[in-house]
Design a protein around this motif. Structure first.
Motif, mmCIF file in Angstrom:
data_model
loop_
_atom_site.group_PDB
_atom_site.id
_atom_site.type_symbol
_atom_site.label_atom_id
_atom_site.label_comp_id
_atom_site.label_asym_id
_atom_site.label_seq_id
_atom_site.Cartn_x
_atom_site.Cartn_y
_atom_site.Cartn_z
ATOM 1 N N THR A 298 0.797 -1.236 0.000
ATOM 2 C CA THR A 298 0.000 0.000 0.000
ATOM 3 C C THR A 298 0.824 1.278 0.000
ATOM 4 O O THR A 298 0.245 2.370 0.020
ATOM 5 N N GLU A 299 2.147 1.193 0.031
ATOM 6 C CA GLU A 299 2.929 2.433 0.056
ATOM 7 C C GLU A 299 2.500 3.304 -1.144
ATOM 8 O O GLU A 299 2.166 2.781 -2.219
ATOM 9 N N PRO A 300 2.502 4.640 -0.968
ATOM 10 C CA PRO A 300 1.905 5.511 -1.996
ATOM 11 C C PRO A 300 2.490 5.361 -3.402
ATOM 12 O O PRO A 300 1.809 5.678 -4.383
ATOM 13 N N ASP A 301 3.719 4.855 -3.532
ATOM 14 C CA ASP A 301 4.245 4.669 -4.890
ATOM 15 C C ASP A 301 3.494 3.576 -5.644
ATOM 16 O O ASP A 301 3.551 3.509 -6.870
ATOM 17 N N HIS A 302 2.760 2.717 -4.897
ATOM 18 C CA HIS A 302 1.997 1.645 -5.557
ATOM 19 C C HIS A 302 0.488 1.781 -5.405
ATOM 20 O O HIS A 302 -0.263 1.155 -6.139
ATOM 21 N N SER A 303 0.067 2.584 -4.430
ATOM 22 C CA SER A 303 -1.386 2.680 -4.191
ATOM 23 C C SER A 303 -1.942 4.063 -4.513
ATOM 24 O O SER A 303 -3.151 4.259 -4.474
ATOM 25 N N ASN B 7 6.660 -7.209 -6.288
ATOM 26 C CA ASN B 7 6.578 -5.883 -5.668
ATOM 27 C C ASN B 7 7.982 -5.337 -5.396
ATOM 28 O O ASN B 7 8.834 -5.347 -6.251
ATOM 29 N N ASP B 8 8.249 -4.829 -4.164
ATOM 30 C CA ASP B 8 9.532 -4.156 -3.924
ATOM 31 C C ASP B 8 10.729 -5.109 -4.043
ATOM 32 O O ASP B 8 11.840 -4.676 -4.401
ATOM 33 N N ALA B 9 10.529 -6.375 -3.686
ATOM 34 C CA ALA B 9 11.642 -7.334 -3.745
ATOM 35 C C ALA B 9 12.158 -7.450 -5.182
ATOM 36 O O ALA B 9 11.369 -7.524 -6.122
#
Ligand code: FEO
Length: 369
Positions: free
Chosen positions: A84-89, A165-167
């Motif tokens: 949910t971090e804003p770069d993705h949500s 995702n981030d990984a």
């Protein structure tokens, strides 16, 4: 302006995220090759589509344009929120208005989406659960703290595609999403930079997530930043295993200087350091970015810090370096010092206190007037 089009990366699977080649900062740290917010559109084979992650709010128009180059946004029936971090949500509220899609995420993601955007009705998914839509079967695996408590990854088992995702991410702004179309050495270097500045404090969780991901034998790993790994999965796997295990080699020599005295002593410090290692990366904090120092520290055994004394303390730039070492927790084991103490001294004492408290062992101290 040219219309933004989706890129097909596998049969019925499209990269629809946003690439910003001009951005120099992300998450408060410096990036060298722009910023990327990856999102993926999956054709469910029944006239509907699933969107995996969105993009930063400022890039909503690009995401919508790229989706529209494949299908009408109203055909997006499901949005999977891996994180949910804003770069993705950030674009999610706008996407929900356009699509009315069902949203899927972890329990932690559901809470965060409600707190952040007032979104309710998120369908929560469990670790290992599979969601079938049309011809696709999406399996979810929780990856908490890689990079927030809400994180998960999504896997298409039949297609062997992992949306991680981030990984395994990097900020490498390229027009072609695939690793095979880009310089793999650059992508690997940027993956280390990303790991150091985002994932490093959570090495144990990253190690677990890495092994879980690789045990699936994916033929494609599609992260939420940077290039999509295909042919070079072994290279990114090797890097992640090494960084997550905290493997270290060589030294980082990093210094600040007010009047040039400490900078002059960097040479002497380097010679002393050579007794310990031949591999020395040198950074002058007056001209380099701290995020590049942290990238090197992600795999360094020794940090050699040079600082003048500034009102009884290390300089503000060195103090910030120490704060980053404390927060990002690089696996560095040993330290040494050099610098000037002017009329009062104090910098070396403060650095000693901080690094000793972090469990580092002192090798030598060349600080003097
Ligand atoms: Fe790319 Fe943790 O956000």
């Amino acid at each position: 302006m040219q219309t933004q089009k989706a890129q097909q990366i596998a049969d019925g699977i499209f990269a629809v995220g946003a690439v910003d080649t001009n951005a120099a900062r992300f998450h408060g740290y410096h990036v060298n090759r722009g910023v990327t917010f990856n999102a993926y559109l999956v054709d469910n084979g029944n006239g509907t589509f699933t969107l995996i992650d969105t993009v930063h709010r400022d890039k909503t128009d690009i995401l919508c344009e790229r989706i529209a180059s494949v299908t009408a946004p109203s055909n997006v029936s499901a949005i999977i929120v891996n994180h949910t971090e804003p770069d993705h949500s950030g674009a999610l509220p706008a996407l929900l208005q356009k699509t009315g899609a069902a949203v899927y995420g972890t329990v932690a993601a559901a809470k965060l989406l409600q707190n952040m955007y007032g979104i309710i009705g998120v369908q929560t998914v469990k670790n290992g659960e599979t969601l079938s839509i049309g011809e696709r079967a999406f399996t979810f695996a929780a990856t908490p703290m890689v990079h927030w408590p809400d994180n998960m990854v999504t896997y298409l088992a039949k297609e062997r595609i992992l949306f991680s995702n981030d990984a395994f991410g990097q900020h490498y702004a390229t027009q072609d999403a695939l690793d095979t179309a880009n310089d793999v050495d650059v992508a690997i270097a940027e993956a280390q930079h990303y790991f150091a500045n985002i994932v490093m404090p959570y090495r144990a969780q990253a190690a677990k997530a890495t092994e879980a991901a690789l045990s699936l034998s994916p033929c494609m790993i599609a992260p939420s930043h940077g290039v999509v790994w295909t042919k070079h999965i072994p290279a990114i796997a090797k890097l992640y295993r090494s960084l997550a295990a905290g493997e270290t080699r060589g030294a980082v020599l990093v210094f600040d200087s007010m009047w040039g005295g400490t900078a002059e002593r960097a040479q002497e410090a380097q010679q002393t350091l050579r007794a310990h290692t031949d591999t020395i990366a040198v950074f002058d904090l007056r001209t380099c970015h701290l995020s590049d120092v942290m990238s090197a520290l992600a795999a360094a055994e020794h940090v050699c810090i040079g600082s003048p004394t500034y009102n009884g303390y290390p300089t503000p730039r060195v103090s910030t370096l120490l704060a980053e070492i404390e927060a990002l927790k690089p696996p560095v084991k040993e330290y040494s010092l050099f610098g000037t103490f002017g009329w009062g001294g104090g910098a070396a004492k403060k650095i000693d206190e901080k690094l000793n408290a972090l469990g580092l062992t002192k090798a030598f101290d060349l600080t003097r007037a």
